[in-house]
Design an enzyme around this catalytic site. Structure first.
Site, PDB file in Angstrom:
ATOM      1  N   ASN A   1       0.610  -1.612   0.087  1.00 24.41           N
ATOM      2  CA  ASN A   1      -0.407  -0.491  -0.117  1.00 24.41           C
ATOM      3  C   ASN A   1       0.347   1.242   0.151  1.00 24.41           C
ATOM      4  OD1 ASN A   1      -1.850  -1.801  -0.035  1.00 24.41           O
ATOM      5  ND2 ASN A   1      -2.818  -0.920   2.137  1.00 24.41           N
TER       6      ASN A   1
ATOM      7  N   THR B   1     -17.512  39.246 -30.568  1.00 27.08           N
ATOM      8  CA  THR B   1     -19.018  38.219 -29.121  1.00 27.08           C
ATOM      9  C   THR B   1     -19.901  37.178 -29.527  1.00 27.08           C
ATOM     10  OG1 THR B   1     -20.225  40.260 -28.820  1.00 27.08           O
ATOM     11  CG2 THR B   1     -18.183  40.349 -27.842  1.00 27.08           C
ATOM     12  N   HIS B   2     -20.158  36.349 -29.443  1.00 28.93           N
ATOM     13  CA  HIS B   2     -21.597  35.570 -29.705  1.00 28.93           C
ATOM     14  C   HIS B   2     -21.493  35.067 -31.602  1.00 28.93           C
ATOM     15  CE1 HIS B   2     -24.222  37.249 -26.732  1.00 28.93           C
ATOM     16  NE2 HIS B   2     -22.760  38.292 -27.122  1.00 28.93           N
TER      17      HIS B   2
ATOM     18  N   SER C   1      -8.992  14.839 -48.305  1.00 27.04           N
ATOM     19  CA  SER C   1     -10.259  13.862 -47.452  1.00 27.04           C
ATOM     20  C   SER C   1      -9.906  12.448 -49.045  1.00 27.04           C
ATOM     21  CB  SER C   1     -11.360  14.754 -48.271  1.00 27.04           C
ATOM     22  OG  SER C   1     -12.081  14.465 -49.005  1.00 27.04           O
TER      23      SER C   1
ATOM     24  N   ASN D   1      -7.467  19.366 -44.389  1.00 28.33           N
ATOM     25  CA  ASN D   1      -8.264  19.492 -43.064  1.00 28.33           C
ATOM     26  C   ASN D   1      -7.660  19.801 -42.000  1.00 28.33           C
ATOM     27  OD1 ASN D   1     -10.519  19.156 -44.425  1.00 28.33           O
ATOM     28  ND2 ASN D   1     -10.453  16.534 -44.272  1.00 28.33           N
TER      29      ASN D   1
ATOM     30  N   TYR E   1      -6.767   2.183   3.055  1.00 26.18           N
ATOM     31  CA  TYR E   1      -7.224   0.950   1.528  1.00 26.18           C
ATOM     32  C   TYR E   1      -7.931  -0.205   1.216  1.00 26.18           C
ATOM     33  CZ  TYR E   1      -5.080  -1.413  -2.401  1.00 26.18           C
ATOM     34  OH  TYR E   1      -4.618  -1.978  -3.335  1.00 26.18           O
TER      35      TYR E   1
ATOM     36  N   GLN F   1      -6.651   0.509  -7.439  1.00 30.87           N
ATOM     37  CA  GLN F   1      -5.980   0.426  -8.371  1.00 30.87           C
ATOM     38  C   GLN F   1      -6.660   0.643  -9.919  1.00 30.87           C
ATOM     39  OE1 GLN F   1      -5.108  -4.203  -8.236  1.00 30.87           O
ATOM     40  NE2 GLN F   1      -5.839  -3.647  -9.998  1.00 30.87           N
TER      41      GLN F   1
ATOM     42  N   LYS G   1      -5.391   4.222 -11.552  1.00 33.36           N
ATOM     43  CA  LYS G   1      -4.332   4.150 -12.097  1.00 33.36           C
ATOM     44  C   LYS G   1      -3.926   4.407 -14.062  1.00 33.36           C
ATOM     45  CE  LYS G   1      -2.186   0.231 -10.229  1.00 33.36           C
ATOM     46  NZ  LYS G   1      -1.366  -0.889  -9.813  1.00 33.36           N
TER      47      LYS G   1
HETATM   48  N1  ARG Z   1      -1.758  -2.829  -7.569  1.00 31.44           N
HETATM   49  C1  ARG Z   1      -2.271  -2.434  -5.778  1.00 31.44           C
HETATM   50  C2  ARG Z   1      -3.312  -0.978  -6.264  1.00 31.44           C
HETATM   51  O1  ARG Z   1      -2.488  -0.714  -7.281  1.00 31.44           O
HETATM   52  C3  ARG Z   1      -1.251  -2.879  -5.332  1.00 31.44           C
HETATM   53  C4  ARG Z   1      -1.691  -2.790  -3.604  1.00 31.44           C
HETATM   54  C5  ARG Z   1      -1.854  -3.962  -3.128  1.00 31.44           C
HETATM   55  N2  ARG Z   1      -2.700  -3.633  -2.075  1.00 31.44           N
HETATM   56  C6  ARG Z   1      -3.084  -4.698  -1.121  1.00 31.44           C
HETATM   57  N3  ARG Z   1      -3.743  -4.646  -0.153  1.00 31.44           N
HETATM   58  N4  ARG Z   1      -4.371  -5.720  -2.035  1.00 31.44           N
HETATM   59  O2  ARG Z   1      -3.711  -0.804  -5.403  1.00 31.44           O
END
Ligand code: ARG
Length: 446
Positions: A111, A156-157, A279, A287, A319, A324, A327
């Site tokens: 974590n 404007t407009h 085109s 374009n 957590y 996850q 990401k």
């Molecule tokens: N892949 C996990 C994430 O991006 C990593 C951390 C995993 N931690 C857990 N308690 N499962 O959060």
């Protein structure tokens, strides 16, 4: 050898594994180098508190630097059956070093590892975004200065309104980027705090020296409170996303202007031929697809803060695996914005400006305010001057005097570009990127 860090007696259901690992094995590759840097700092600290011998630390460092080079060459892979980058690095260490590799995880959790990786990744990406933003800014200021006397209609407009200039148009987007840079600076500073040592989110019973890892990694300070450090997951990404969205907003608006001004019905600018696309059916077409794609990408980037909010908004502290998924949206956003910034700079540097727009009679009426103001300055009450000119326009007898004298700050005749440059410098020049790269190089013995 078990490939799951947490695998004990029972087997893992492959369907559950596929679902929970998700896209981590691909996305975590972006975090590999940072995960290794974090491990070098963490093991240095573990040695300092007697959890590793000096030799063990040196052995770990040697192998971690090897793995870093593998990652730098783009050869780092997360193997089949391995969950994420954190597991892969530990697996590589234990394969090579046996028990020494197994010691490195004392006093941390995945974590805080992923929290740390994200901060280091983001810090580096923000540096690149700031640099590219500054490059576009410089091009816009250069174009503004060299076209400061070229007039164009202001709207404007979408109705012809008042005289404007290319000096104003280019300069406006430059100043907008200076404000965006303020968000980037804030994002960088907020990101630049060390979460390592918060472990699973509640600290550790080992006497960790968090000040030490903060310094080793070149952070400004740490996220002190371990519960807050964990709460930074999602919050940091959201705030950085706001900064990216701010730049994206500037780009999207500029792209729309450029597409519109490039249309034959406006004809204010001409995109260089190499920057247009043809085109399949209409042989005359050139374009502005680049700016259209840039506009769409930048509009989508502006949804990023909201997307992140929707994932993390109603989670309590602590957590959750939900985090996850952030990401997937967050990591690719930097490349997306970078590409847009590079394209925009390339075209802005080459865009051609029509110097004779105002020869066209259809723009004459926009000088009406100039005439009204001139009459008012000569003593006629403003409302009477307004009416007189209005009646002339309706009767078709108005003749435009195209000499304009705008002198106040930020107007056609006084763009204040030097002030805008100073403003940008005062923000951009104040972000200390050096500290981070110096620390990272030291960890790598570079
Ligand atoms: N892949 C996990 C994430 O991006 C990593 C951390 C995993 N931690 C857990 N308690 N499962 O959060």
């Amino acid at each position: 050898m078990a490939k799951k860090l947490w695998e004990k007696n029972s087997d893992v259901n492959p369907e559950i594994e596929r679902f929970t690992v998700g896209r981590d094995r691909e996305l975590d590759l972006l975090l590999a180098r940072y995960d290794i840097l974090g491990s070098i700092a963490h093991s240095t600290m573990l040695e300092s508190i007697g959890m590793l011998t000096h030799d063990e630390m040196e052995t770990l460092h040697r192998e971690l630097r090897n793995i870093y080079e593998i990652a730098e060459r783009g050869e780092f892979v997360i193997e089949e059956g391995v969950e994420d980058v954190h597991s892969q690095v530990e697996l590589m260490l234990t394969r090579k070093l046996g028990d020494i590799g197994k010691k490195i995880h004392s006093g941390r959790s995945r974590n805080d590892q992923v929290l740390l990786d994200l901060k280091l990744f983001t810090r580096n990406e923000l540096k690149n975004v700031c640099q590219s933003t500054k490059e576009l800014f410089d091009s816009l200021i250069a174009q503004s200065n060299s076209h400061k006397d070229v007039l164009m209609p202001g709207y404007t407009h979408l109705q012809v309104a008042m005289p404007s200039s290319f000096g104003l148009w280019f300069g406006a987007y430059a100043e907008s980027l200076a404000d965006d840079m303020l968000f980037l600076q804030a994002a960088y500073r907020m990101c630049n705090r060390n979460p390592l040592g918060s472990a699973a989110g509640y600290g550790s019973s080992f006497p960790l020296n968090r000040t030490m890892t903060t310094e080793l990694l070149g952070f400004d300070s740490m996220n002190y409170n371990v519960v807050y450090a964990q709460m930074g997951r999602g919050k940091c990404e959201r705030n950085v996303a706001y900064a990216l969205a701010s730049v994206a907003g500037t780009l999207a608006k500029m792209a729309f202007d450029a597409c519109m001004f490039n249309s034959q019905n406006f004809g204010f600018v001409k995109l260089p031929a190499e920057c247009t696309t043809g085109s399949s059916i209409m042989p005359h077409k050139k374009n502005p697809d680049v700016f259209e794609l840039l506009r769409a990408k930048c509009n989508r980037l502006q949804a990023l803060p909201t997307d992140i909010i929707l994932i993390m908004n109603n989670l309590p502290s602590g957590y959750f695996r939900d985090l996850q998924i952030i990401k997937e949206l967050f990591l690719p956003a930097f490349t997306e914005l970078q590409e847009c910034l590079h394209m925009a700079t390339y075209i802005i540097e080459r865009i051609e400006v029509n110097r004779d727009i105002l020869e066209d009679k259809r723009y004459d009426a926009m000088f009406s305010v100039e005439t009204v103001n001139r009459l008012a300055a000569e003593g006629m009450p403003f409302r009477d001057a307004y009416k007189k000119v209005g009646l002339e326009i309706e009767a078709g007898t108005f003749t435009a005097n195209k000499e304009i004298h705008h002198t106040h700050e930020g107007s056609i005749g006084n763009l204040c570009n030097e002030q805008i440059v100073k403003l940008m410098e005062s923000i951009y020049g104040n972000i200390d990127f050096e500290k981070a790269s110096t620390a990272e190089n030291a960890l790598l013995n570079k």
